[in-house]
Design a protein around this motif. Structure first.
Motif, PDB file in Angstrom:
ATOM      1  N   SER A  89       0.808  -1.223   0.000  1.00 11.48           N
ATOM      2  CA  SER A  89       0.000   0.000   0.000  1.00 11.48           C
ATOM      3  C   SER A  89       0.837   1.268   0.000  1.00 11.48           C
ATOM      4  O   SER A  89       1.970   1.309   0.503  1.00 11.48           O
ATOM      5  CB  SER A  89      -0.922  -0.002   1.212  1.00 11.48           C
ATOM      6  N   ASP A 101      -1.803  -5.500   5.349  1.00 10.29           N
ATOM      7  CA  ASP A 101      -1.292  -4.266   4.778  1.00 10.29           C
ATOM      8  C   ASP A 101       0.234  -4.257   4.824  1.00 10.29           C
ATOM      9  O   ASP A 101       0.832  -4.528   5.871  1.00 10.29           O
ATOM     10  CB  ASP A 101      -1.848  -3.099   5.605  1.00 10.29           C
ATOM     11  N   PRO A 159       2.688  -1.398   4.018  1.00  7.44           N
ATOM     12  CA  PRO A 159       2.881  -0.020   3.552  1.00  7.44           C
ATOM     13  C   PRO A 159       4.297   0.219   3.043  1.00  7.44           C
ATOM     14  O   PRO A 159       5.267  -0.049   3.756  1.00  7.44           O
ATOM     15  CB  PRO A 159       2.613   0.826   4.801  1.00  7.44           C
TER      16      PRO A 159
END
Ligand code: FCA
Length: 330
Positions: A167, A197, A199
């Motif tokens: 992400s 997730d 990141p």
């Protein structure tokens, strides 16, 4: 007789100076094309196709890489000082929107954006700046569908699979892309708690590799993985991370977005990797067409459309050449 001669010469001179002025004007049209990550193949391709438009129309294209806001702001001043009339930009940070708009106006430069749409202080898109982007949600859904199809082909069940969401949530198009993919995964039985997730600090392969490695190490009990993200680089990072922790190609399914050299080089490897596909988008439309639109705006006062969203087409190892040819990007 002498009078006639004088008149003829004067007429010829008038024609001559008119054409000289016209061609001098055409030569002087100067358009900037600023991109946030000049080393990324997608942006190289955009520039290549923008160059094609410059050649066809006879204007000068000034290509500038601006990896951060400071470089971007001085690039805009620089274009102004060079006498450019407009520029197209894919900004390193969409939140610089109001600053970019003001800088362009101060330098009397027409402004269009490509790929990443500017946002104002309240986070809403700046609609008055003409923009060409991808239809991010739909393209994300195509990624999700390609993943689900491959899971079925491999006989995987949703509950035994982990998903890596590489992400970059400060960029709205990135959110739309991954959320598009997630909506399809969920519609096919994926549970929210199996979606992790990852990141990334930057939108390149190395940052994605680092982010995905953390997820894989934390969830070593899961043996089957799928991965998606903003672009091919994000997904390649996740696939490299899976290889790094010893997951074989048949244990991961990654589908990217882009279809430029990063994906092509992967497809050309002698043995298939976990990067099984990419939704190819068109650098020709984003490079050639935006440059042409800016030229028409500068030279013929023809304003570009405010918003154009382009489509994508899924390609895999065995058909990417065909899909690229169909998109006219060979
Ligand atoms: C964003 C991404 C690029 C490319 C482009 C269309 O700018 O960072 O990789 O996908 O959108």
């Amino acid at each position: 007789m002498r009078l006639l001669k004088t008149a003829l010469v004067a007429g010829a001179l008038a024609v001559l100076s008119a054409t000289t002025i016209a061609s001098a004007y055409a030569q002087e049209t100067k358009i900037g094309f600023i991109v946030k990550q000049p080393e990324e193949p997608w942006f190289q391709d955009e520039w290549k196709f923008a160059d094609q438009a410059a050649k066809e129309k006879g204007f000068t294209l000034v290509k500038i890489g601006a990896e951060d806001g400071e470089k971007l702001m001085s690039a805009i001043d620089n274009l102004g000082a060079q006498g450019a009339q407009g520029f197209i930009v894919c900004t390193p940070d969409v939140k610089l929107g109001p600053g970019i708009v003001a800088k362009a106006a101060a330098n009397n430069l027409k402004l269009m954006t490509v790929d990443d749409r500017l946002v104002s202080a309240d986070g809403k898109p700046i609609e008055e700046v003409p923009h060409m982007g991808i239809s991010a949600t739909k393209i994300g859904e195509a990624v999700g569908q390609a993943i689900v199809d491959e899971m079925k082909a491999r006989g995987w069940k949703a509950e035994e699979v982990g998903a890596i969401r590489v992400s970059y949530d400060q960029l709205p198009t990135a959110v739309d892309r991954v959320e598009g993919a997630i909506s399809v995964l969920k519609a096919n039985g994926f549970k929210a708690e199996n979606i992790f997730d990852a990141p990334q600090a930057k939108t390149d392969t190395e940052a994605a590799l680092n982010a995905a490695t953390v997820v894989l190490n934390k969830n070593a009990n899961i043996k089957k993985w799928v991965a998606f993200g903003l672009n091919d680089e994000a997904v390649l990072g996740a696939v490299r991370a899976s290889e790094g922790v010893g997951i074989a190609a048949d244990g991961i399914i990654g589908v990217g977005i882009g279809g430029a050299d990063s994906a092509i080089n992967e497809f050309k490897k002698p043995a298939a990797t976990g990067f099984i596909g990419s939704v190819i988008i068109s650098p020709k439309r984003h490079g050639y067409e935006t440059a042409l639109n800016m030229y028409e705006w500068v030279a013929n006062n023809q304003e570009p459309e405010k918003l154009i969203l382009t489509a994508g087409a899924l390609a895999k190892r065995d058909d990417f050449e065909k899909v690229r040819a169909e998109l006219g990007i060979e």
